[in-house]
Design a protein around this motif. Structure first.
Motif: not given
Length: 400
Positions: A108, A82-83, A86, A89-90
């Motif tokens: 992050d 997940r980290r 994310d 995606e950023y």
């Protein structure tokens, strides 16, 4: 599975409570339970309030680096996926992902880990013991995430050779992370091509943080005479050249960097307009001044003159001198591009130092813009260490 519990002293943990990720050794009252350095621990305030989980290391003054504010959160493969997802995606929403920093440590929420993507190659630095334990998992997961977007990573190189590792009780490590590959990687940024040496280049091989600052100088450099100081492998110089500068001189003290810069100029067909010189910038600029040289644009992108609070005073002298020298070499109405990549040379101090330099050489500065690091190096408020790059463009007025 039971975890050791770190109990903070009363009144401590201010950085953590403000949104930061670090707990220092002198903030801890005691630790309940047994653990090994690098283990995940639960952090509680003096009154027993659970503040989250992080990894602990007695070798470091940064005793705990937080991974999550949820004390019940499992730190497992799903958590790291997940980290990383994310983070990716950023980047897809904020920057050109052809080459970019995918993971920027604490900013992050993966403290002590840096991962850069250069075309189809990943380069990473594990700078903290806790994160070093997870590096194989993190790289595998990130490759899987990128592959879901059709991006095949052909090679991974580890550049965990920074001094920060010594503070964590870790040895420096450098080398292929998996199969060997050609470590001279071709990338393109802002229309400029570069060969990035991920094996022997500085840091992870290339300074991605200046990506959009390099683009910002292009419009100033058309038909201009440009001096690029501390050019490294020629990135600002080549952006000036690609924008149509009449002539560009890039200067750096490293013979290896200058040789790479010349190759990059040839790669872009700019060898006639962009040249490079291996020299000490502090020695060269007074010589250029004596010779009466004047430039339309002078670019100052020095390495960090200070990496600790104790050496800030000397750094101020260095920044003041280099900016005075640079301003003297700018034509009236020309442009000065100046920056600092030192976290300890904060915005206020850097700004004050430039103002002092301008006063000393009787220049008036018109600010064109102030910028900072590219969005793939996000600044996490309350994590001061994530904000380090200050970048100014000024018009230099001498006769008004």
């Amino acid at each position: 599975m039971s975890f050791a519990v770190v109990i903070l002293k009363k009144g401590e943990g201010r950085m953590l409570k403000a949104g930061g990720a670090w707990i220092f050794d002198n903030e801890i009252a005691h630790v309940l339970g047994t653990y090994e350095d690098g283990d995940i621990v639960i952090v509680k305030d003096f009154d027993g309030f659970a503040m989250g989980r992080g990894f602990i290391n007695r070798n470091s003054k940064i005793r705990v680096r937080m991974l999550t504010r949820n004390a019940d959160q499992e730190i497992d493969e799903a958590f790291f996926r997940r980290r990383l997802a994310d983070a990716w995606e950023y980047r897809k929403k904020t920057v050109d992902t052809g080459s970019c920093r995918i993971v920027f440590g604490e900013a992050d929420f993966l403290p002590g880990m840096v991962i850069d993507k250069f075309s189809d190659v990943l380069v990473f630095q594990a700078l903290a013991l806790g994160m070093d334990r997870y590096k194989e998992l993190l790289i595998r997961l990130l490759k899987e995430i990128l592959l879901e977007d059709g991006i095949h990573i052909r090679g991974v190189y580890e550049r965990s050779d920074a001094k920060e590792r010594e503070k964590e009780g870790l040895k420096k490590v450098k080398g292929f992370f998996g199969d060997e590959f050609d470590t001279n990687v071709l990338i393109e940024e802002n229309g400029v091509k570069y060969i990035v040496d991920v094996k022997d280049g500085q840091k992870t091989g290339f300074f991605l943080d200046q990506k959009y600052n390099r683009l910002a100088i292009q419009r100033l450099c058309k038909d201009a005479r440009v001096l690029d100081c501390f050019t490294h492998t020629g990135s600002f110089a080549l952006n000036a050249g690609i924008a149509g500068a009449k002539s560009v001189l890039g200067v750096d003290a490293s013979d290896l960097a200058v040789e790479q810069a010349r190759k990059n100029a040839e790669l872009n067909g700019l060898e006639k307009s962009v040249s490079f010189l291996s020299a000490d910038v502090f020695e060269l600029l007074p010589e250029l001044e004596k010779q009466g040289e004047q430039y339309d644009v002078v670019i100052l992108d020095p390495p960090a003159f200070t990496k600790s609070r104790s050496s800030v005073k000397n750094a101020v002298k260095g920044y003041r001198e280099i900016n005075m020298r640079g301003m003297k070499l700018v034509k009236d109405g020309g442009y000065l591009v100046t920056c600092s990549c030192s976290h300890f040379m904060d915005y206020e101090l850097f700004t004050k130092t430039i103002a002092q330099a301008a006063k000393s050489v009787h220049c008036r500065l018109r600010q064109v813009e102030f910028r900072t690091q590219a969005p793939d190096h996000p600044i996490l408020w309350a994590a001061d260490e994530s904000y380090y790059l200050k970048f100014y463009i000024f018009q230099v007025c001498k006769e008004k």
